[in-house]
Design an enzyme around this catalytic site. Structure first.
Site, PDB file in Angstrom:
ATOM      1  N   ASN A 295       0.837  -1.199   0.000  1.00  0.00           N
ATOM      2  CA  ASN A 295       0.000   0.000   0.000  1.00  0.00           C
ATOM      3  C   ASN A 295       0.870   1.247   0.000  1.00  0.00           C
ATOM      4  OD1 ASN A 295       0.584  -0.740   2.725  1.00  0.00           O
ATOM      5  ND2 ASN A 295      -1.189   0.361   3.505  1.00  0.00           N
ATOM      6  N   ILE A 296       0.386   2.240  -0.720  1.00  0.00           N
ATOM      7  CA  ILE A 296       1.101   3.509  -0.881  1.00  0.00           C
ATOM      8  C   ILE A 296       0.098   4.615  -0.601  1.00  0.00           C
ATOM      9  CG2 ILE A 296       2.472   4.956  -2.438  1.00  0.00           C
ATOM     10  CD1 ILE A 296       2.913   2.402  -4.182  1.00  0.00           C
TER      11      ILE A 296
ATOM     12  N   CYS B  60      -4.133   0.613  -2.567  1.00  0.00           N
ATOM     13  CA  CYS B  60      -4.040  -0.650  -1.838  1.00  0.00           C
ATOM     14  C   CYS B  60      -2.958  -1.531  -2.474  1.00  0.00           C
ATOM     15  CB  CYS B  60      -5.361  -1.407  -1.898  1.00  0.00           C
ATOM     16  SG  CYS B  60      -6.693  -0.689  -0.943  1.00  0.00           S
TER      17      CYS B  60
ATOM     18  N   GLU C 223      -3.018  -4.641  -3.253  1.00  0.00           N
ATOM     19  CA  GLU C 223      -3.507  -5.545  -4.297  1.00  0.00           C
ATOM     20  C   GLU C 223      -3.543  -4.852  -5.654  1.00  0.00           C
ATOM     21  OE1 GLU C 223      -4.783  -4.865  -1.344  1.00  0.00           O
ATOM     22  OE2 GLU C 223      -6.074  -6.454  -0.605  1.00  0.00           O
TER      23      GLU C 223
ATOM     24  N   CYS D  23     -10.156  -5.267   0.153  1.00  0.00           N
ATOM     25  CA  CYS D  23     -11.295  -4.356   0.300  1.00  0.00           C
ATOM     26  C   CYS D  23     -12.234  -4.516  -0.901  1.00  0.00           C
ATOM     27  CB  CYS D  23     -10.812  -2.905   0.429  1.00  0.00           C
ATOM     28  SG  CYS D  23     -10.296  -2.188  -1.140  1.00  0.00           S
TER      29      CYS D  23
ATOM     30  N   CYS E 269     -10.850  -3.366  -4.325  1.00  0.00           N
ATOM     31  CA  CYS E 269      -9.877  -4.310  -4.908  1.00  0.00           C
ATOM     32  C   CYS E 269     -10.576  -5.571  -5.410  1.00  0.00           C
ATOM     33  CB  CYS E 269      -8.788  -4.651  -3.901  1.00  0.00           C
ATOM     34  SG  CYS E 269      -7.663  -3.270  -3.601  1.00  0.00           S
TER      35      CYS E 269
END
Ligand code: THU
Length: 134
Positions: A42-43, A53, A55, A91, A94
Site C-alpha cells: 500500500n502507498i 491498496c 492488491e 477491500c 480491490c
C-alpha cells in the site's frame, strides 16, 4: 502452487509499504499462470483519496507488463511494525478491480490466519459481481 510461499512473498512486499497515515501496512503477491510473481504494497498519500491498496499496486504492475493470466493473490496486513495476526482480506474496491482480470470462480485469494494459509476464491468474496456489458 504453494500457499505458504505466496504468503511469504506478500510479507516481503509489505516491507516496502508506505502507510504513515493509517499506520497499517499491507503486502500482496500476485501469481501469474506461468509462475511469475508481482508484488505490491500500500502507498498512501497525505491527501488520502489517491492512496493505493497493495492488491491494486500488484495488479497494475502486472497488467502494465502485459500479464493477462492470473492464478492467485496472497495478502498480509497489520499495524506497522507488527507481525500479521488477523487475516487481511481485500477491500471491496480491490475485489471489483481484480474481478475484471481473472476468472473469479477459479482465482484464489490466500490470507494468513494464526500462521496458517487460508484459501478461498474471489467469487466467495464477491458474490453477484457487477459486470459491465459493453
Ligand atoms: N489496504 C490495502 O492495501 N489492502 C487491503 O486489502 C485493505 C486496506 C490499505 C489501504 C490503507 O493504506 C491501509 O491499508 C488502511 O486501510
Amino acid at each position: 502452487m504453494d500457499n505458504e510461499w505466496l504468503i511469504s512473498e506478500a510479507k516481503k512486499a509489505r516491507e516496502n509499504a508506505y502507510a504513515p497515515y493509517s499506520g497499517f501496512t499491507v503486502g500482496a503477491a500476485l501469481l501469474t499462470k506461468d509462475g511469475k510473481i508481482y508484488r505490491g504494497c500500500n502507498i498512501e498519500s497525505s491527501v488520502f483519496s489517491p492512496s493505493l491498496c497493495a492488491e491494486r499496486v500488484a495488479l497494475a504492475k502486472a497488467i502494465s507488463e502485459g500479464e493477462k493470466d492470473f492464478v492467485a493473490i496472497a495478502i498480509v496486513g497489520a499495524p506497522s511494525g507488527e507481525a500479521p495476526v488477523e487475516p487481511c482480506y481485500p477491500c471491496g474496491v480491490c475485489r471489483q478491480v481484480l474481478s475484471e482480470h481473472v476468472d473469479i470462480s477459479a482465482f484464489a485469494v490466500v490470507v494468513e490466519e494464526e500462521g496458517e494459509a487460508r484459501v478461498c476464491t474471489l467469487a466467495d468474496l464477491l458474490p453477484r459481481a457487477f459486470v459491465f456489458e459493453k
